[in-house]
Motif scaffolding. Structure first.
Motif, short mmCIF file in Angstrom:
data_model
loop_
_atom_site.label_atom_id
_atom_site.label_comp_id
_atom_site.label_asym_id
_atom_site.label_seq_id
_atom_site.Cartn_x
_atom_site.Cartn_y
_atom_site.Cartn_z
N PHE A 673 0.68 -1.16 0.05
CA PHE A 673 0.19 -0.12 0.06
C PHE A 673 0.61 1.23 -0.02
N ALA A 674 1.84 1.27 0.84
CA ALA A 674 2.84 2.45 0.89
C ALA A 674 3.53 2.49 -0.62
N ILE A 675 4.05 1.55 -1.13
CA ILE A 675 4.75 1.64 -2.31
C ILE A 675 3.80 2.16 -3.43
N GLY A 676 2.73 1.43 -3.54
CA GLY A 676 1.54 2.02 -4.52
C GLY A 676 1.17 3.55 -4.43
N SER A 677 1.19 3.96 -3.03
CA SER A 677 0.80 5.43 -2.98
C SER A 677 1.95 6.25 -3.22
N HIS A 678 3.10 5.82 -3.05
CA HIS A 678 4.38 6.67 -3.39
C HIS A 678 4.47 6.74 -4.98
N ARG A 679 4.15 5.54 -5.83
CA ARG A 679 4.15 5.46 -7.24
C ARG A 679 3.11 6.57 -7.62
N THR A 680 2.11 6.47 -7.18
CA THR A 680 0.96 7.43 -7.85
C THR A 680 1.46 8.82 -7.35
N ARG A 681 1.86 9.35 -6.39
CA ARG A 681 2.41 10.41 -6.05
C ARG A 681 3.60 10.89 -7.16
N ARG A 682 4.38 9.90 -7.27
CA ARG A 682 5.80 10.11 -7.92
C ARG A 682 5.18 10.47 -9.45
N SER A 683 4.24 9.73 -9.90
CA SER A 683 3.67 9.84 -11.16
C SER A 683 2.95 11.03 -11.51
N MET A 684 2.37 11.43 -10.52
CA MET A 684 1.53 12.80 -10.60
C MET A 684 2.55 13.90 -10.62
N ALA A 685 3.74 13.76 -10.09
CA ALA A 685 4.92 14.74 -9.96
C ALA A 685 5.49 14.94 -11.09
N ILE A 686 5.75 13.65 -11.83
CA ILE A 686 6.50 13.48 -13.18
C ILE A 686 5.58 14.18 -14.24
#
Length: 746
Positions: A673-686
């Protein structure tokens, strides 16, 4: 309702008569659930947006009394200024509404002392139904507790009982009252969409609002069923599934064309007219004309073979083979059932499973099992009755509904669904023939799913008891929270919290925490964990303090009503004991999932655990058990070390201990869950653009700038005159864009 009537206490009797004489039309009823509640009840939850499109404004028919505390103001004055006035609950409160209620169909809401909706019900006659709650006996344990908790009521009168049923289902889904039967899984169903907003229509999976032009086919029970069907349709009809951007950028056929799963209209391998014929054939097949499509391909294959065009005949042969796979993939395709939903309910051990099968165009499009939350004392017919009304609140209604049990409101439910779908809908409980076979098949699936669920629940409870035993907890934990952080060198840091209980993972309670503090050094896991735990448990403390203040202010249940509920429960229990029965309804109602965790697991070692202990100590939460779960040597799963507060050495569990596997599952779920949330935030930042930071730049202007200059970097280098040349960019906006980039550089 006019403001004057809202703020003058209970509505006058003549106002109720006027409302009865001016009822809205059927098509204009029941939208009160879409609108925010009147200002006289500010403590109620906001409206949920996903209500039925057929529900329209009925505010003029709503009878909304003032909060019950206002009705008791006179009693407070008699007691003297400054004295705390306890809120009265129970039959005494309900009695006050009776003389003003109409003998008309409607929906009533019961509220507790805090303004939370605890029950929503419908009635053919509001006056007659509500009067039943004022009797001092003859109630089940569940109803007795509900009456004892009621501090105020609200009413909506409608034209017919069918409209009341639709509004009741809508309000139950909106407020989720604890004394109603509740759907637990309310995800939207996936559909197959053949999008026709491009010259070459695309086939794809769709979920959500149908706002794209094209043909929709469904619902399917699962995304996997949709994917398998699309896969077969690609083989049979060679439809493209690529996105529009990929379609427009292709210069040569893709791999799907090479493996004969796409006709490649993107590069002109097939004309748009010929591709349109393939699309039409696919639509005919999905609409249930599979036999006609098969006969057509059979004829074309024989014709091509007769003309010695063997390659063309082979293509038709391949399509026939693919069509055979599609139809064979549907496990049961009963004759005579073109469009139907099948509901079969099984009940055991205080739990109910409702299996739903979907048949469209004569084909079985899958099934899904539901486990509604309901009182253990309710019969399977009552649970199924309430479930069906909620199920179709935001879903299309088929022409035929088949049931395993005859529900009490079958005729009323059929009338209500006819109103909603604006066509005839029939509800049957088959007794013989093909339809009975389908229902029996669904019932067998419901029993199997319920058996698996009960086995999982039993296993989960044994594992929780094992956790308490291994880790020295005083009792089995009812709520476990697990925390983990995820980041890449401190960037886009996210904390994750997952929750587990006796029924497994409680995903509706999961929370993610975007790390906001500017003082945390990038990559500081201890600082991140401190922020996550502080934010989570500060909210918990604030919530508990708010509840305590309300209790101190006199927001308590009426003692006499509570004693009445206890007396009725005792009488029922005694009667059941005399009959040799046991009642589990008390455990069912009191088994509310807690907000405070019994056990907190921290993904980390002694350092993270020390941080957690400091946070808990600062907030005064020393009764919550903390355990740090550290990976073993070489990060080897199965050799985890468990750290405890005030214990120098960690412990390890036996390598094959089921509790160890259970804790690993919890830890891995928190990690996922933490990694998935991080990837979502990182994709939005990219994906974020510097243009988003400029005030006045919305999606339309951003697209215009990107189309004109090609990139955000080129926009940042452009002069004012170049920016003014873009459609939709005024001189003032051009100056603002220019200043934004050049001030930043300076």
């Amino acid at each position: 309702m006019p403001d004057k009537e809202k703020h003058e206490g209970l509505p006058r009797h003549d106002a109720v008569k006027d409302q009865q004489s001016e009822q809205p039309e059927t098509a204009d009823v029941l939208a009160a659930a879409r609108e925010p509640l009147p200002s006289s009840t500010p403590s109620l939850p906001p409206a949920v947006s996903s209500v039925s499109a057929e529900i329209v404004d009925a505010a003029d028919t709503e009878l909304v009394p003032e909060p019950i505390s206002a009705l008791l103001a006179a009693d407070g004055d008699a007691a003297g200024d400054g004295a705390a006035v306890p809120v009265v609950t129970g039959p005494e409160v309900i009695q006050r509404y009776l003389k003003l209620l109409p003998a008309a169909p409607g929906v009533y809401r019961m509220l507790d002392a805090e303004g939370n909706v605890i029950y929503v019900g419908k009635a053919r006659s509001l006056k007659a139904r509500v009067s039943n709650y004022t009797r001092l006996g003859g109630h089940t344990n569940r109803i007795a507790r509900m009456i004892a908790t009621t501090a105020s009521m609200e009413f909506v009168s409608v034209r017919t009982e069918a409209e009341a049923l639709l509004l009741e289902a809508n309000l139950i889904k909106r407020f989720r009252p604890r004394f109603n039967v509740l759907m637990r899984d309310d995800k939207s169903f996936p559909y197959i969409l053949i999008a026709r907003d491009t010259p070459a229509p695309q086939i794809l999976k769709h979920r959500g609002a149908r706002n794209r032009k094209g043909d929709y086919f469904g619902p399917f029970a699962s995304a996997g069923a949709v994917s398998r069907t699309i896969n077969m349709l690609e083989r049979a009809f060679l439809l493209r599934s690529c996105s529009d951007s990929v379609y427009e950028s292709r210069t040569r056929p893709c791999l799907l064309h090479q493996i004969k799963r796409c006709a490649a209209p993107c590069t002109g391998e097939i004309s748009l007219d010929e591709y349109g014929h393939l699309v039409d054939e696919a639509v005919r097949f999905l609409r249930g004309e599979s036999q006609n499509v098969r006969r057509m391909y059979q004829s074309l294959m024989e014709e091509a073979a007769a003309c010695l065009e063997y390659e063309r005949a082979a293509r038709y042969r391949d399509r026939l083979s693919a069509l055979a796979h599609v139809t064979a993939d549907q496990s049961i395709n009963p004759e005579g059932i073109e469009e139907a939903d099948v509901f079969a309910a099984a009940q055991e051990g205080g739990q109910t499973c409702i299996e739903v099968f979907f048949f469209r165009t004569g084909q079985n499009w899958g099934n899904r099992a539901y486990f509604p939350k309901a009182d253990r004392a309710l019969s399977v017919e009552e649970v199924l009755d309430s479930f069906i009304a909620q199920f179709y609140d935001d879903k299309p209604v088929p022409r035929l509904i088949l049931l395993s049990h005859d529900v009490p409101s079958r005729e009323l439910l059929a009338e209500a669904l006819c109103i909603k779908s604006e066509r005839r809908t029939e509800i049957q409980v088959p007794q013989r023939g093909t339809k009975l076979g389908i229902v029996d098949h669904a019932l067998a699936n419901a029993r199997e799913a319920l058996g698996r669920k009960l086995a999982e629940s039993s296993s989960q409870r044994r594992l929780l008891e094992g956790v308490a035993e291994r880790f020295g907890l005083p009792e089995m934990p009812r709520r476990i929270e697990v925390y983990d952080n995820s980041h890449i060198q401190g960037t886009n840091a996210v904390g994750g919290m997952i929750v587990a209980g006796p029924d497994g993972f409680v995903k509706g309670q999961y929370r993610k925490f975007n790390i906001k503090s500017q003082t945390i050094t990038p990559g500081d896991d201890y600082g991140m964990m401190r922020e996550v735990l502080t934010r989570r448990f500060k909210r918990l403390v604030a919530s508990e303090n708010k509840e305590a203040r309300k209790a101190d202010a006199g927001l308590v249940e009426n003692v006499e009503a509570a004693e009445l509920a206890g007396m009725i429960a005792a009488d029922n229990a005694s009667a059941a004991a005399m009959d040799g029965e046991t009642s589990e309804s008390n455990a069912s109602e009191d088994d509310v999932f807690p907000d405070r965790p019994d056990l907190v697991l921290i993904d980390g070692g002694a350092g993270q655990l020390a941080v957690a202990r400091e946070v808990m100590s600062e907030l005064g939460l020393n009764d919550i058990h903390l355990i740090g779960v550290a990976k073993g040597p070489d990060r080897d799963a199965g050799r985890e070390h468990f750290h405890f507060p005030f214990r120098e050495r960690p412990i390890m569990l036996e390598p094959r201990d089921p509790v160890l596997y259970f804790v690993q599952r919890l830890r891995d779920e928190a990690h996922r869950f933490a990694i998935g949330s991080h990837r979502t935030r990182r994709s939005m930042a990219i994906a974020a653009s510097p243009l988003d930071e400029i005030e006045g730049i919305g999606p339309r202007r951003r697209r215009a700038l990107m189309s004109h200059f090609g990139s955000a970097k080129a926009v940042s280098r452009a002069g004012v005159e170049d920016l003014k040349a873009v459609d939709g960019i005024s001189a003032e906006m051009a100056r603002r864009i220019y200043d934004h980039f050049h001030e930043r550089r300076s």
